[in-house]
Design a protein around this motif. Structure first.
Motif, mmCIF file in Angstrom:
data_model
loop_
_atom_site.group_PDB
_atom_site.id
_atom_site.type_symbol
_atom_site.label_atom_id
_atom_site.label_comp_id
_atom_site.label_asym_id
_atom_site.label_seq_id
_atom_site.Cartn_x
_atom_site.Cartn_y
_atom_site.Cartn_z
ATOM 1 N N VAL A 11 -37.997 57.395 -42.150
ATOM 2 C CA VAL A 11 -37.723 57.463 -43.587
ATOM 3 C C VAL A 11 -38.864 56.769 -44.315
ATOM 4 C CG1 VAL A 11 -36.204 56.718 -45.454
ATOM 5 C CG2 VAL A 11 -35.217 57.562 -43.322
ATOM 6 N N ALA A 12 -39.371 57.417 -45.346
ATOM 7 C CA ALA A 12 -40.433 56.843 -46.163
ATOM 8 C C ALA A 12 -40.047 56.939 -47.632
ATOM 9 C CB ALA A 12 -41.753 57.562 -45.921
ATOM 10 N N GLY B 107 -41.142 53.463 -36.872
ATOM 11 C CA GLY B 107 -40.122 53.633 -37.892
ATOM 12 C C GLY B 107 -38.923 54.464 -37.495
ATOM 13 N N VAL B 108 -38.965 55.135 -36.359
ATOM 14 C CA VAL B 108 -37.859 56.009 -35.971
ATOM 15 C C VAL B 108 -36.639 55.177 -35.600
ATOM 16 C CG1 VAL B 108 -37.031 57.596 -34.190
ATOM 17 C CG2 VAL B 108 -39.241 57.981 -35.272
ATOM 18 N N ALA B 109 -35.507 55.534 -36.175
ATOM 19 C CA ALA B 109 -34.248 54.837 -35.894
ATOM 20 C C ALA B 109 -33.098 55.732 -36.317
ATOM 21 C CB ALA B 109 -34.188 53.508 -36.648
ATOM 22 N N GLY C 187 -31.407 61.472 -45.904
ATOM 23 C CA GLY C 187 -31.239 62.150 -47.181
ATOM 24 C C GLY C 187 -31.396 63.647 -47.058
ATOM 25 N N THR C 188 -32.497 64.104 -46.459
ATOM 26 C CA THR C 188 -32.748 65.536 -46.349
ATOM 27 C C THR C 188 -31.770 66.211 -45.391
ATOM 28 O OG1 THR C 188 -34.424 64.980 -44.692
ATOM 29 C CG2 THR C 188 -35.189 65.397 -46.926
ATOM 30 N N ALA C 189 -31.326 65.494 -44.348
ATOM 31 C CA ALA C 189 -30.423 66.101 -43.374
ATOM 32 C C ALA C 189 -28.965 66.008 -43.800
ATOM 33 C CB ALA C 189 -30.603 65.444 -42.004
ATOM 34 N N GLY C 190 -28.639 65.062 -44.684
ATOM 35 C CA GLY C 190 -27.272 64.918 -45.158
ATOM 36 C C GLY C 190 -26.362 64.180 -44.211
ATOM 37 N N ARG C 191 -26.914 63.615 -43.161
ATOM 38 C CA ARG C 191 -26.110 62.847 -42.204
ATOM 39 C C ARG C 191 -27.042 61.896 -41.460
ATOM 40 N NH1 ARG C 191 -26.866 67.968 -40.176
ATOM 41 N NH2 ARG C 191 -27.955 68.100 -38.172
ATOM 42 N N ILE C 192 -26.469 60.953 -40.723
ATOM 43 C CA ILE C 192 -27.275 60.009 -39.959
ATOM 44 C C ILE C 192 -27.967 60.739 -38.811
ATOM 45 C CG2 ILE C 192 -27.188 57.979 -38.465
ATOM 46 C CD1 ILE C 192 -24.943 56.907 -40.196
ATOM 47 N N THR D 201 -37.660 60.288 -48.471
ATOM 48 C CA THR D 201 -37.490 61.503 -47.694
ATOM 49 C C THR D 201 -37.577 61.141 -46.223
ATOM 50 O OG1 THR D 201 -38.269 63.792 -47.380
ATOM 51 C CG2 THR D 201 -39.949 62.108 -47.695
ATOM 52 N N GLY D 202 -36.921 61.908 -45.388
ATOM 53 C CA GLY D 202 -36.884 61.607 -43.964
ATOM 54 C C GLY D 202 -37.331 62.777 -43.124
ATOM 55 N N ASP D 203 -37.861 62.463 -41.964
ATOM 56 C CA ASP D 203 -38.282 63.469 -40.993
ATOM 57 C C ASP D 203 -37.555 63.205 -39.679
ATOM 58 O OD1 ASP D 203 -40.151 64.507 -42.839
ATOM 59 O OD2 ASP D 203 -41.590 62.958 -42.268
ATOM 60 N N VAL D 204 -36.775 64.166 -39.245
ATOM 61 C CA VAL D 204 -36.022 64.024 -37.996
ATOM 62 C C VAL D 204 -36.994 63.999 -36.820
ATOM 63 C CG1 VAL D 204 -34.287 65.077 -36.504
ATOM 64 C CG2 VAL D 204 -34.004 65.139 -39.002
ATOM 65 N N LYS D 205 -36.810 63.046 -35.913
ATOM 66 C CA LYS D 205 -37.698 62.872 -34.766
ATOM 67 C C LYS D 205 -36.892 62.684 -33.491
ATOM 68 C CE LYS D 205 -41.647 62.711 -37.069
ATOM 69 N NZ LYS D 205 -42.746 63.655 -36.853
ATOM 70 N N LYS D 206 -37.539 62.958 -32.363
ATOM 71 C CA LYS D 206 -36.940 62.683 -31.067
ATOM 72 C C LYS D 206 -37.556 61.404 -30.509
ATOM 73 C CE LYS D 206 -36.100 67.552 -29.945
ATOM 74 N NZ LYS D 206 -36.364 68.672 -29.004
ATOM 75 N N GLY D 207 -36.850 60.779 -29.592
ATOM 76 C CA GLY D 207 -37.366 59.577 -28.967
ATOM 77 C C GLY D 207 -37.220 58.360 -29.845
ATOM 78 N N THR D 208 -37.790 57.249 -29.376
ATOM 79 C CA THR D 208 -37.669 55.972 -30.080
ATOM 80 C C THR D 208 -39.004 55.262 -30.246
ATOM 81 O OG1 THR D 208 -37.216 54.828 -27.977
ATOM 82 C CG2 THR D 208 -35.307 55.629 -29.243
ATOM 83 N N SER D 209 -40.095 55.837 -29.731
ATOM 84 C CA SER D 209 -41.388 55.143 -29.738
ATOM 85 C C SER D 209 -42.153 55.313 -31.040
ATOM 86 C CB SER D 209 -42.255 55.638 -28.573
ATOM 87 O OG SER D 209 -41.621 55.389 -27.342
ATOM 88 N N THR D 210 -41.973 56.429 -31.724
ATOM 89 C CA THR D 210 -42.713 56.681 -32.962
ATOM 90 C C THR D 210 -42.352 55.635 -34.004
ATOM 91 O OG1 THR D 210 -42.763 59.055 -32.495
ATOM 92 C CG2 THR D 210 -43.172 58.384 -34.761
#
Length: 438
Positions: free
Chosen positions: A142-143, A125-127, A132-137, A114-123
């Motif tokens: 993602v965990a 794992g964020v890339a 999957g949950t959003a249906g697009r890149i 499952t994935g969690d949409v995030k802003k920025g690049t510092s958190t």
């Protein structure tokens, strides 16, 4: 339903609910306390678990601390980042807690991401990746999670954060996010294999289920076969099966099957009755190491096809493979409940340690709701005209009865009304389905 029945049901629910805070204390004492070094952090952990189970609009260190009565979020932040916590031991304790309450009979381990949409690049794992949950890149975390399911219930038993190569090839970025030095790139399938290996120590006879992302990976399937672990893993319609006439795509093979090869079977009960599909089983091969099949599913009204590769160390009937395939959707329900009821996806933390601790504690909070639901289901016989207590109703009652401004009678009356209405709707769906199937 007569008033006396409603009153009796409300009284029974009230009596049961009065014991739930004690069960929560037992959870924190047995699962969390042994793995925290100081009493102050144990107290903070108790507050965090209790706050995660509340219906707060947003759940982060600030809102949880405010709900717990803390003057500032620092204690919560300290617990998640710097406190001495044996995370590996806590994860083991969580697995033992889930196994103890759900049992070891007819276990299916379900892997999914499952994935969690995030802003920025510092958190951590964020890339830019596919969640999957959003249906697009999206720009997201993602965990990969592992759900432990039995006929009595299901809960999330393990988790791994996926780090894309953009992270593992950037030592400075890893260091800034607190990622351990020994952490190397691992595919989602490799993360899944790590979790399955650990879980099989608790349930050696378990089956494994997963979607195409895992079912199409030959290395994961080979690992399960080597450990003589049965699986039912989804594959793509374009995957090919060797035949005497050469490789044939699954979707083409399905068209060639005669009508008598298809059998109507239920994949298990759903919200509106049994989930009936037409199923066909094709023998692949068999030897001393086990038996392999291809399982096909066809929607009775839509004609939509799905395909699975299956393995078992010994022959099993079609109905058994169908039951395992039908259990896969439980992980989706675990994600929905873990996020909606325990804040699994609401972490606002940036580092490796804090992400893992938040996710792990959220899984503990969700496991408590599952354990209570299983406990109450054992005492529910369905003779009171009410649907069995669900996790969301338990969370609602737990919070409302502990802090109700309108009195417990009002809260219980609404709970009984909801459950009576849900039971009537459930029975109506089942009768309509029976009429359509006859």
């Amino acid at each position: 339903m007569k008033t006396t029945k409603k009153q009796a049901a409300a009284a029974a629910t009230s009596l049961a609910a009065q014991h739930w805070p004690h069960l929560l204390n037992e959870l924190t004492a047995s699962v969390i306390d042994p793995h925290l070094a100081r009493p102050e952090t144990r107290s903070t952990a108790h507050d965090l678990i209790a706050a995660l189970l509340t219906p707060l609009t947003r759940k982060n260190c600030w809102t949880l601390a405010e709900h717990a009565g803390h003057p500032a979020p620092h204690r919560m932040q300290h617990l998640l980042l710097r406190a001495r916590l044996d995370e590996r031991a806590l994860a083991t304790a969580l697995r033992s807690y889930i196994v103890r309450h759900l049992g070891t009979n007819d276990v299916v381990l379900v892997v999914d991401e499952t994935g969690d949409v995030k802003k920025g690049t510092s958190t951590v794992g964020v890339a830019r990746q596919y969640p999957g949950t959003a249906g697009r890149i999206e720009n997201c975390q993602v965990a990969v999670y592992l759900a432990y399911t039995t006929p009595t219930g299901h809960a999330l038993i393990d988790h791994r954060l996926y780090l894309a190569r953009a992270w593992t090839q950037d030592p400075a970025r890893l260091a800034a996010a607190g990622v351990p030095d020994q952490r190397k790139f691992a595919t989602k399938t490799e993360l899944a294999q790590q979790m399955i290996h650990t879980a099989l120590e608790h349930a050696r006879s378990a089956w494994v289920a997963g979607d195409e992302a895992y079912g199409r990976n030959p290395h994961l399937r080979a690992y399960l076969e080597e450990h003589r672990t049965g699986y039912v893993m989804a594959i793509a319609a374009t995957d090919r099966l060797p035949t005497p006439r050469g490789p044939v795509a699954m979707k083409e093979l399905a068209v060639l099957l005669p009508d008598e090869a298809w059998h109507k079977l239920s994949a298990g009960p759903g919200a509106k009755g049994e989930r009936y599909y037409d199923w066909a089983l094709i023998d692949d091969r068999a030897d001393e190491a086990g038996v392999w099949w291809v399982l096909m599913r066809c929607g009775r009204s839509t004609g939509e096809l799905a395909f699975y590769r299956c393995y078992a160390p010994a022959p099993v009937p079609l109905a058994r493979l169908v039951a395992v395939a039908g259990r896969r959707w439980r992980v989706e329900e675990s994600f929905a409940q873990g996020k909606g009821l325990a804040g699994l996806d609401e972490h606002q933390v940036r580092t490796w340690t804090s992400w893992h601790r938040w996710s792990l504690l959220a899984m503990v909070a969700y496991a408590f709701l599952v354990a209570v639901r299983v406990r109450e289901a054992r005492h529910h016989r369905g003779r009171d005209g009410l649907v069995a207590l669900a996790c969301n109703e338990i969370a609602r009652l737990l919070n409302a009865l502990l802090a109700s401004g309108s009195g417990s009678e009002h809260v219980l009356a609404w709970s009984v009304f909801r459950r009576a209405h849900q039971e009537q709707a459930r029975m109506c769906h089942y009768r309509r389905q029976a009429a359509q199937e006859s």
